[in-house]
Design an enzyme around this catalytic site. Structure first.
Site, mmCIF file in Angstrom:
data_model
loop_
_atom_site.group_PDB
_atom_site.id
_atom_site.type_symbol
_atom_site.label_atom_id
_atom_site.label_comp_id
_atom_site.label_asym_id
_atom_site.label_seq_id
_atom_site.Cartn_x
_atom_site.Cartn_y
_atom_site.Cartn_z
ATOM 1 N N GLU A 93 0.830 -1.220 0.000
ATOM 2 C CA GLU A 93 0.000 0.000 0.000
ATOM 3 C C GLU A 93 0.857 1.259 0.000
ATOM 4 O OE1 GLU A 93 -2.689 -0.261 3.410
ATOM 5 O OE2 GLU A 93 -2.611 -2.432 3.093
ATOM 6 N N CYS A 106 3.229 8.516 1.061
ATOM 7 C CA CYS A 106 3.605 7.608 2.141
ATOM 8 C C CYS A 106 3.879 6.248 1.497
ATOM 9 C CB CYS A 106 2.468 7.518 3.161
ATOM 10 S SG CYS A 106 2.780 6.308 4.457
ATOM 11 N N CYS A 113 5.272 -6.924 8.195
ATOM 12 C CA CYS A 113 6.234 -6.385 9.165
ATOM 13 C C CYS A 113 6.358 -7.381 10.307
ATOM 14 C CB CYS A 113 5.736 -5.033 9.696
ATOM 15 S SG CYS A 113 6.894 -4.253 10.844
ATOM 16 N N CYS A 117 3.645 -4.524 16.546
ATOM 17 C CA CYS A 117 2.915 -3.485 17.294
ATOM 18 C C CYS A 117 1.423 -3.846 17.306
ATOM 19 C CB CYS A 117 3.126 -2.115 16.663
ATOM 20 S SG CYS A 117 4.861 -1.671 16.477
ATOM 21 N N CYS A 120 -1.367 -2.235 14.953
ATOM 22 C CA CYS A 120 -1.036 -2.066 13.536
ATOM 23 C C CYS A 120 -1.485 -3.248 12.689
ATOM 24 C CB CYS A 120 0.471 -1.878 13.410
ATOM 25 S SG CYS A 120 1.006 -1.775 11.698
ATOM 26 N N GLY A 160 5.804 -1.951 7.101
ATOM 27 C CA GLY A 160 7.202 -2.304 7.277
ATOM 28 C C GLY A 160 7.961 -1.358 8.180
ATOM 29 N N SER A 215 8.206 6.321 16.408
ATOM 30 C CA SER A 215 6.877 5.925 16.904
ATOM 31 C C SER A 215 7.031 5.612 18.388
ATOM 32 C CB SER A 215 6.381 4.674 16.173
ATOM 33 O OG SER A 215 6.268 4.926 14.810
ATOM 34 N N HIS A 217 4.542 6.442 21.361
ATOM 35 C CA HIS A 217 3.218 5.976 21.785
ATOM 36 C C HIS A 217 3.013 5.732 23.282
ATOM 37 C CE1 HIS A 217 2.699 5.889 17.557
ATOM 38 N NE2 HIS A 217 3.298 4.739 17.357
ATOM 39 N N ASN A 291 -6.095 5.091 14.640
ATOM 40 C CA ASN A 291 -6.850 4.626 13.472
ATOM 41 C C ASN A 291 -7.308 3.194 13.796
ATOM 42 O OD1 ASN A 291 -7.869 4.622 10.916
ATOM 43 N ND2 ASN A 291 -5.955 5.237 9.932
ATOM 44 N N CYS A 334 -3.436 1.732 7.748
ATOM 45 C CA CYS A 334 -2.314 1.175 6.993
ATOM 46 C C CYS A 334 -2.241 -0.338 7.216
ATOM 47 C CB CYS A 334 -1.030 1.849 7.482
ATOM 48 S SG CYS A 334 0.431 1.091 6.821
HETATM 49 S S1 SF4 Z 1 3.653 0.258 13.367
HETATM 50 FE FE1 SF4 Z 1 5.339 0.107 11.883
HETATM 51 S S2 SF4 Z 1 6.901 -1.094 12.989
HETATM 52 FE FE2 SF4 Z 1 4.990 -1.403 14.126
HETATM 53 S S3 SF4 Z 1 4.132 -3.287 13.228
HETATM 54 FE FE3 SF4 Z 1 3.259 -1.537 12.078
HETATM 55 S S4 SF4 Z 1 4.551 -1.287 10.275
HETATM 56 FE FE4 SF4 Z 1 5.690 -2.536 11.782
#
Ligand code: SF4
Length: 346
Positions: A93, A106, A113, A117, A120, A160, A215, A217, A291, A334
């Site tokens: 994407e 982006c 990945c 996280c 995600c 990723g 990132s 958080h 999100n 994403c």
């Molecule tokens: S936030 Fe970034 S590093 Fe974390 S799992 Fe998603 S794509 Fe991977």
């Protein structure tokens, strides 16, 4: 024999191959310009070289070109989300965004990945493979071809972890920066990482003044490790130290991304802890409303909690902004488009 993707090669590498094939060195520049300025998608589209040389090139080389599987256009602000098919059938994407200061994209750096996280969607099936420099570049070029618009900046914030694919990502940046190609300045590129501290130092030493975004958080080590497994390998202290090293080496301000999750990390004690962690660092904090994805049942913070959080940081002297939501009518998180595709829903 697996053919080599010409789009992943530097001008110097193409020169070596061209000389090896008995051609003049200047042919390499013609090939490079066709790929990176005219955005050729096939060896046949390369300008200025003979049909015979094209034939010899096709025996050893290929040109990566992405196919658009799906495109979602926002009716509100011109944002476009793309699902691209790579030559091996995998999909990634990318997003095109219009800002007052210019257009930005982006891009993804891996298929899937492995960072895990919890909030995600990109990590739900783990890491499939790294993207090559040509495949990362082709997302930029395919969007340029599709929109017909100029693109002035980019963020590596799609699927990723860029620093988990360090060699290919830095090669991609060098290709895009090349004066014989798009000549995009490093200052217009932003790399977002979950915090692989030794790689942040390596990037600092590489001499590319790109924008670094972390990132973060959660400012509490134990809590961060629950939502971001990478925190078990690199502590907040190690990450902040590597950021100080980065700022010192590049002179660039670092951005800390902070996704606000209702009742999880949006209380004022989190703002105070965050302010303490980042005290004295040349940085900017980007507050992002969560999100939502189906696998993570938390909600984004209420807008008054977001404002209070921002105000608390500013009272401590930090610079904080709330990320404007673009493309809210096509607001797939994403990684969600790829997951839907794998599940046969696209
Ligand atoms: S936030 Fe970034 S590093 Fe974390 S799992 Fe998603 S794509 Fe991977």
């Amino acid at each position: 024999m697996n053919k080599i993707d010409l789009k992943s090669l530097s001008l110097g590498e193409i020169e070596c191959f061209v000389l090896d094939m008995g051609e003049k060195k200047f042919r390499a520049k013609q090939i490079f310009k066709s790929l990176h300025q005219q955005l050729a998608t096939d060896i046949d589209e390369i300008k200025g070289i003979s049909a015979k040389f094209k034939q010899s090139l096709s025996e050893r080389f290929r040109v990566e070109a992405l196919k658009v599987v799906e495109r979602y256009d926002s009716k509100l602000d011109g944002t476009r989300k793309y699902l691209f098919r790579l030559s091996d059938g995998n999909v990634v994407e990318s997003v095109f965004m219009k800002y007052r200061h210019g257009n930005s994209v982006c891009l993804s750096t891996q298929v899937g990945c492995r960072m895990g996280c919890v909030f995600c969607a990109s990590t739900k099936s783990g890491l499939e493979r790294n993207l090559t420099p040509g495949e990362i570049l082709e997302q930029f070029y395919a969007i340029k071809r599709d929109t017909g618009e100029n693109i002035g900046s980019l963020v590596l914030m799609g699927s990723g972890e860029p620093l988990d694919n360090y060699e290919n990502v830095t090669a991609f940046m060098e290709l895009l920066h090349d004066v014989e190609g798009q000549n995009l300045s490093y200052r217009s590129m932003t790399l977002s990482t979950c915090g692989i501290a030794p790689k942040i130092r390596e990037l600092a030493d590489s001499g590319k003044p790109i924008n670094l975004a972390i990132s973060l958080h959660n400012p509490f080590q134990d809590e961060r490790a629950i939502i971001m497994p990478i925190a078990r390998s690199y502590s907040l202290e190690e990450i902040v130290d590597s950021c100080k090293y980065y700022i010192e080496a590049t002179g660039r301000r670092v951005t800390f991304e902070y996704t606000l999750i209702e009742g999880e990390n949006d209380g004022l004690e989190y703002a105070a802890k965050l302010a303490g962690l980042l005290r004295g660092i040349n940085c900017h904090i980007n507050l992002i409303p969560l999100n939502p994805i189906s696998e993570y049942s938390k909600s984004k913070s209420k807008s008054d909690a977001v404002i209070s959080f921002k105000n608390a940081l500013e009272r401590k002297g930090l610079v904080a902004t709330i990320r404007r939501e673009l493309g809210s009518d096509i607001n797939a998180a994403c990684g969600q488009l790829r997951n839907n595709y794998i599940d046969g829903e696209v």
